[in-house]
Design an enzyme around this catalytic site. Structure first.
Site, PDB file in Angstrom:
ATOM      1  CG  ASP A  43      -1.843  -1.141   1.259  1.00 17.73           C
ATOM      2  OD1 ASP A  43      -1.981  -1.794   0.206  1.00 17.73           O
ATOM      3  OD2 ASP A  43      -2.431  -1.395   2.325  1.00 17.73           O
ATOM      4  CB  ALA A  44       3.828   2.130   2.048  1.00 20.17           C
ATOM      5  CE1 TYR A  46      -2.260   1.440  -7.008  1.00 22.03           C
ATOM      6  CE2 TYR A  46      -3.021   3.117  -5.454  1.00 22.03           C
ATOM      7  CZ  TYR A  46      -3.172   2.429  -6.648  1.00 22.03           C
ATOM      8  OH  TYR A  46      -4.225   2.730  -7.475  1.00 22.03           O
ATOM      9  CG  ASP A  47      -0.833   5.018  -0.495  1.00 24.40           C
ATOM     10  OD1 ASP A  47      -1.661   4.650  -1.358  1.00 24.40           O
ATOM     11  OD2 ASP A  47      -0.966   4.808   0.728  1.00 24.40           O
ATOM     12  CB  SER A  92     -28.339 -12.981   6.944  1.00 23.07           C
ATOM     13  OG  SER A  92     -29.438 -13.604   6.358  1.00 23.07           O
ATOM     14  CG  LEU A  93     -27.267 -14.438  12.309  1.00 14.44           C
ATOM     15  CD1 LEU A  93     -26.763 -13.594  13.467  1.00 14.44           C
ATOM     16  CD2 LEU A  93     -27.072 -15.917  12.621  1.00 14.44           C
ATOM     17  CD  GLU A 126     -21.104 -14.251  19.211  1.00 11.14           C
ATOM     18  OE1 GLU A 126     -21.068 -15.420  19.650  1.00 11.14           O
ATOM     19  OE2 GLU A 126     -20.536 -13.875  18.187  1.00 11.14           O
ATOM     20  CE  LYS A 128     -27.676  -9.295  13.706  1.00 11.93           C
ATOM     21  NZ  LYS A 128     -27.469  -8.124  12.885  1.00 11.93           N
ATOM     22  CG  ASP A 130     -25.756  -1.787  13.521  1.00  7.87           C
ATOM     23  OD1 ASP A 130     -25.812  -2.407  12.439  1.00  7.87           O
ATOM     24  OD2 ASP A 130     -26.518  -0.850  13.810  1.00  7.87           O
ATOM     25  NE  ARG A 149     -24.645 -10.742   4.372  1.00  7.94           N
ATOM     26  CZ  ARG A 149     -25.746 -11.442   4.127  1.00  7.94           C
ATOM     27  NH1 ARG A 149     -25.715 -12.743   4.177  1.00  7.94           N
ATOM     28  NH2 ARG A 149     -26.867 -10.838   3.860  1.00  7.94           N
ATOM     29  CD  GLU A 184     -20.915  -7.168  11.500  1.00  6.81           C
ATOM     30  OE1 GLU A 184     -20.744  -8.364  11.185  1.00  6.81           O
ATOM     31  OE2 GLU A 184     -21.925  -6.513  11.198  1.00  6.81           O
ATOM     32  CE1 TYR A 236     -19.880 -12.844  12.510  1.00  3.89           C
ATOM     33  CE2 TYR A 236     -19.393 -10.707  13.498  1.00  3.89           C
ATOM     34  CZ  TYR A 236     -19.893 -11.460  12.463  1.00  3.89           C
ATOM     35  OH  TYR A 236     -20.400 -10.821  11.366  1.00  3.89           O
ATOM     36  CE  LYS A 324     -31.433  -7.526  14.126  1.00  4.77           C
ATOM     37  NZ  LYS A 324     -32.264  -6.902  13.221  1.00  4.77           N
ATOM     38  CB  CYS A 429     -53.024   1.678 -11.468  1.00  2.00           C
ATOM     39  SG  CYS A 429     -51.249   1.902 -11.527  1.00  2.00           S
ATOM     40  CB  CYS A 432     -51.049   2.462 -15.971  1.00  3.02           C
ATOM     41  SG  CYS A 432     -51.906   1.092 -15.188  1.00  3.02           S
ATOM     42  CB  CYS A 447     -51.922  -1.929 -10.932  1.00  3.08           C
ATOM     43  SG  CYS A 447     -51.806  -1.582 -12.687  1.00  3.08           S
ATOM     44  CB  CYS A 453     -48.893  -0.787 -15.143  1.00  5.44           C
ATOM     45  SG  CYS A 453     -48.528   0.298 -13.759  1.00  5.44           S
TER      46      CYS A 453
HETATM   47  S1  IVH Z   1     -22.862 -15.019  13.220  1.00  4.57           S
HETATM   48  C1  IVH Z   1     -23.949 -18.107   9.916  1.00  4.57           C
HETATM   49  N1  IVH Z   1     -22.318 -13.306  15.110  1.00  4.57           N
HETATM   50  O1  IVH Z   1     -25.240 -10.084  11.629  1.00  4.57           O
HETATM   51  C2  IVH Z   1     -24.114 -16.908  10.742  1.00  4.57           C
HETATM   52  N2  IVH Z   1     -23.158 -12.458  13.065  1.00  4.57           N
HETATM   53  O2  IVH Z   1     -27.913 -10.599  10.661  1.00  4.57           O
HETATM   54  C3  IVH Z   1     -22.908 -16.087  10.833  1.00  4.57           C
HETATM   55  N3  IVH Z   1     -23.315 -10.026  12.978  1.00  4.57           N
HETATM   56  O3  IVH Z   1     -24.276 -11.182   8.453  1.00  4.57           O
HETATM   57  C4  IVH Z   1     -23.143 -14.815  11.538  1.00  4.57           C
HETATM   58  N4  IVH Z   1     -22.541  -9.645  14.998  1.00  4.57           N
HETATM   59  O4  IVH Z   1     -22.796  -9.452   9.643  1.00  4.57           O
HETATM   60  C5  IVH Z   1     -22.774 -13.468  13.871  1.00  4.57           C
HETATM   61  N5  IVH Z   1     -21.732 -11.892  16.846  1.00  4.57           N
HETATM   62  C6  IVH Z   1     -22.182 -12.070  15.619  1.00  4.57           C
HETATM   63  C7  IVH Z   1     -22.557 -10.979  14.819  1.00  4.57           C
HETATM   64  C8  IVH Z   1     -23.056 -11.217  13.538  1.00  4.57           C
HETATM   65  C9  IVH Z   1     -22.997  -9.087  13.894  1.00  4.57           C
HETATM   66  C10 IVH Z   1     -23.885  -9.734  11.668  1.00  4.57           C
HETATM   67  C11 IVH Z   1     -23.251 -10.456  10.503  1.00  4.57           C
HETATM   68  C12 IVH Z   1     -24.380 -11.205   9.844  1.00  4.57           C
HETATM   69  C13 IVH Z   1     -25.564 -10.446  10.328  1.00  4.57           C
HETATM   70  C14 IVH Z   1     -26.802 -11.301  10.305  1.00  4.57           C
END
Ligand code: IVH
Length: 750
Positions: A43-44, A46-47, A92-93, A126, A128, A130, A149, A184, A236, A324, A429, A432, A447, A453
């Site tokens: 990187d360095a 390149y910069d 995802s979850l 654990e 989640k 954000d 992802r 994350e 995680y 959540k 509608c 249309c 519609c 439409c």
């Molecule tokens: S486990 C197969 N653990 O939440 C499942 N996900 O809503 C693997 N996320 O796409 C995910 N904290 O981006 C897991 N402690 C955690 C998390 C986590 C945030 C995110 C992750 C996932 C999304 C799903």
């Protein structure tokens, strides 16, 4: 690298030569970066080279080359990031909102595994985080690749950017030869505030929240920008692995910590739903003081062998769930109600709100679902909000939970303006003018304009190019809006996308002459379209935007029919039975509404059976229809929607045009190693070594199709004790019938 000559001492010829050399080196580095290769410059370095290039150009402005690296930002942006196919999909979850959802989650797991209530199951809980998820691939201890992802199957190559994050080690020791660490990327509150202060001071737009800031910072084509942003990373989870990390989730996370990754200190082992919820409450109390955003608590089954038995649904694991935090709330004024027409023709009311901040995000519109919801009635005809309706001018409560579209929760009648009138939902509608109809028992008004439409056609196209569908680089909702109404380039239907280049060149390059476009960007678009001419069957089906045909159903249909001609044939053959089915449904509905007798149920059934028989449906239509709607995950509602789509002449012609333009890839051929791949399997009776759900999930994972009823198409019936009519029918049809042990022997070791 030899010492660079001072710029003031360069002759014109030397400057010209050096600029050519820099363009070549930086161009090659860009290609390496955007492809799947690891960048060949640090990187360095390149910069430094890029800076040197700019400095020479500043001193010799006339020498700037057309392919100058300092002009590459725009060009590179059009190319975007290289793509990486995840070896193990990034899923995802599922979500839980209430404590009951958590109890249901643990109960579902017990059921699936066939565990008694007394048998202990351990979980981890654990925070989640954000932020945005990232997958880091290490080979022989060396970080070789980092991917976002994306759509879960294919992500973006952000290797150079990930290397700038200090929590991410470039080398690890004593790790498996292949190790994909997942976690994350996030930004702390303090870093976010400082970054926004900087943005504002520089006259740049501040970020709405730390997650957007983290995403915007990681997804930079110029890694130098990412480097200047204070990103962090929590590990995680993991993807591809050459050797297991541990026997438990908790142990695996400890191992990742030993390898040098940051892991979340609030991760805890819990023994029951009650303990999970208690830890959730604790984390919730600490939420405000953590210094980074979290939006819930993730629960995972601790034993990794149980995780693998539980496996996955289409996009989420059965062994994990996100609990959540409750939604955030705010009050504001409802300034208007707009009607949006979606791709299926559904008229969706949208609340236009006086902008208000809800949980750190400015909200100016919210969904109102449908006309009943506005009136204060739910889908079953029961009153909601005590029957209070929403009127323009009302003082309303908005809520937002995580990523979901904001909704209106309540209305304050004491603040209702005297002149507010009940909202009248349109019956035509707004786009249309066609009649908008609502069927008995349905809360949505549609519609009836179909492809005439423009709103439906446009929304269908936007869905078609969306990320989970064709995902054509450089052709998103914005470009669809532009091309749809363009007289020269008319893209009105999906098939038009694939003739764009030919039509454009017939117009002698209209596209490249447009404002904001050039030969290069037009070329890039044509290339991106060509790349998607080859498309997996499941994606193609999902992309069609047929009502009720989601991603999962797309996969189920593709698995079962393999290609378009055979699905089309099944729909054509079954059409009379589909119509009979609808007639029966309608008769049943009419009966339900009209009849008020004691033997109503029996009567309804009789009417229904009669309608199906009366329709004089050919036998092959009946069996094709039953086979279609018996496919696990399909059913009559989707069956009818598909059948209607193909029976509509215009829509069918459009699909035919599209199919002719594509090379549709069949789902993976059944692997020679799996004797059940591609076979249709039915389970009946009591299974003793695993639950029905687990048996079904395992069969599907091995490429089998699981159906609910025995027919001429059934290959294997797995019959446990107590099997009844299905076993008899299978015997009559000569279907291979196995008991559970024989079945397990057959799939053993797979
Ligand atoms: S486990 C197969 N653990 O939440 C499942 N996900 O809503 C693997 N996320 O796409 C995910 N904290 O981006 C897991 N402690 C955690 C998390 C986590 C945030 C995110 C992750 C996932 C999304 C799903």
């Amino acid at each position: 690298m030899t010492q660079d000559k001072k710029i003031s001492e360069l002759s014109i010829v030397e400057a010209q030569e050096e600029l050519a050399r820099l363009a070549a080196i930086l161009g090659a580095a860009n290609t390496a970066y955007h492809g799947n290769d690891a960048p060949d410059l640090s990187d360095a370095e390149y910069d430094r080279l890029k800076r040197r290039n700019s400095e020479i150009e500043a001193a010799f402005p006339d020498l700037q080359r057309k392919d100058s690296p300092s002009l590459q930002v725009g060009a590179a942006a059009a190319d975007g990031f290289g793509k990486i196919t995840h070896v193990v999909p990034m899923l995802s979850l599922g979500n839980a909102f209430e404590d009951d959802d958590v109890t249901a989650f643990t109960a579902r797991i017990r059921n699936f595994l066939g565990f008694a209530a007394s048998e202990p199951i351990a979980f981890t809980a654990e925070p989640k985080i954000d932020g945005l998820s990232l997958s880091l691939r290490y080979e022989n201890g060396k970080l070789i690749q980092a991917a976002t992802r994306g759509d879960g199957a294919v992500g973006e190559n952000v290797t150079a950017n990930a290397r700038t994050i200090s929590d991410i080690p470039h080398h690890i020791e004593n790790a498996p030869d292949v190790l994909e660490v997942r976690g994350e990327v996030y930004m702390s509150h303090a870093d976010f505030d400082a970054l926004n202060a900087k943005q504002e001071a520089a006259g740049d737009k501040p970020f709405a929240n730390p997650r957007n800031a983290a995403a915007g910072s990681l997804r930079q084509l110029d890694a130098a920008i990412t480097k200047a942003r204070p990103l962090k990373f929590f590990a995680y989870a993991w993807g591809d692995l050459s050797a297991p990390l541990a026997e438990t989730q908790f142990g695996a996370i400890e191992r990742l910590a030993e390898l040098g990754f940051s892991t979340n200190p609030l991760t805890k082992r819990c023994a029951s739903a009650a303990e999970l919820i208690a830890h959730y409450k604790q984390i919730e109390e600490q939420r405000a003081t953590l210094g980074y955003d979290i939006d819930g608590v993730v629960y995972k089954v601790d034993a990794l062998d149980l995780q693998s038995r539980l496996g996955f649904r289409a996009t989420t694991p059965r062994w994990a769930i996100a609990h959540k935090f409750p939604a955030e709330l705010a009050w504001t004024r409802l300034e208007g109600i707009d009607i949006q027409v979606g791709r299926t023709g559904a008229l969706s009311p949208v609340a236009r709100l006086q902008p208000v901040t809800v949980g750190g995000v400015v909200v100016s519109n919210a969904t109102l679902h449908n006309e009943d919801y506005i009136r204060g009635v739910d889908s079953k005809g029961q009153t909601i909000r005590g029957g209070k309706d929403f009127r323009v001018g009302d003082w309303v409560q908005v809520y937002r939970a995580g990523d979901v579209i904001p909704k209106l929760a309540d209305v304050d009648l004491s603040k209702r303006p005297a002149d507010a009138v009940p909202y009248e939902f349109p019956t035509t509608c707004p786009e249309c003018g066609s009649p908008a109809q609502r069927e008995e028992g349905d809360s949505v008004r549609y519609c009836t304009g179909g492809l005439i439409c423009p709103a439906q056609a446009k929304e269908k196209l936007k869905h078609f190019v969306s990320r989970k569908a064709f995902d054509i680089e450089g052709l998103g909702a914005k470009q669809i809006e532009m091309f749809f109404d363009d007289r020269d380039l008319q893209i009105k239907t999906p098939a038009d996308i694939f003739t764009l280049q030919t039509r454009d060149q017939g117009n002698l390059g209209k596209l490249s002459n447009r404002k904001g476009w050039g030969a290069q960007s037009a070329e890039n678009l044509f290339k991106a379209i060509e790349e998607k001419r080859q498309i997996p069957f499941a994606k193609m089906l999902f992309a069609l935007g047929i009502r009720h045909l989601g991603e999962v159903a797309g996969k189920d249909l593709a698995m079962n029919f393999l290609n378009w001609p055979s699905l089309q044939k099944a729909l054509d053959t079954s059409r009379p039975a589909a119509l009979a089915h609808r007639a029966a449904d309608q008769a049943e509905e009419a009966e339900r509404i009209a009849a008020d007798r004691e033997n109503r149920r029996a009567k309804i059934k009789e009417t229904r059976d009669r309608a199906i028989l009366d329709a004089n449906v050919p036998i092959d239509a009946k069996s094709a229809w039953t086979a279609l709607i018996d496919i696990d995950g399909i059913g009559a509602v989707l069956g009818l929607s598909l059948s209607d789509t193909l029976a509509n002449r215009e829509e069918r012609a459009e699909i035919d045009r599209l199919v002719a333009a594509l090379q549709i890839i069949e789902p993976d051929a059944p692997s020679a190693e799996s004797p059940v791949a591609g076979k249709t399997v039915v389970f009946t009776g009591k299974l003793e070594q695993m639950t029905r759900d687990e048996a079904k999930a395992r069969a599907e994972a091995l490429g089998a199709k699981v159906s609910g009823s025995v027919s001429g198409k059934t290959d294997i019936l797995v019959a446990g004790p107590g099997a009844g009519s299905k076993a008899k029918k299978a015997a009559d049809l000569g279907v291979l019938t196995l008991d559970e042990t024989q079945w397990l022997e057959m799939i053993e070791g797979l």
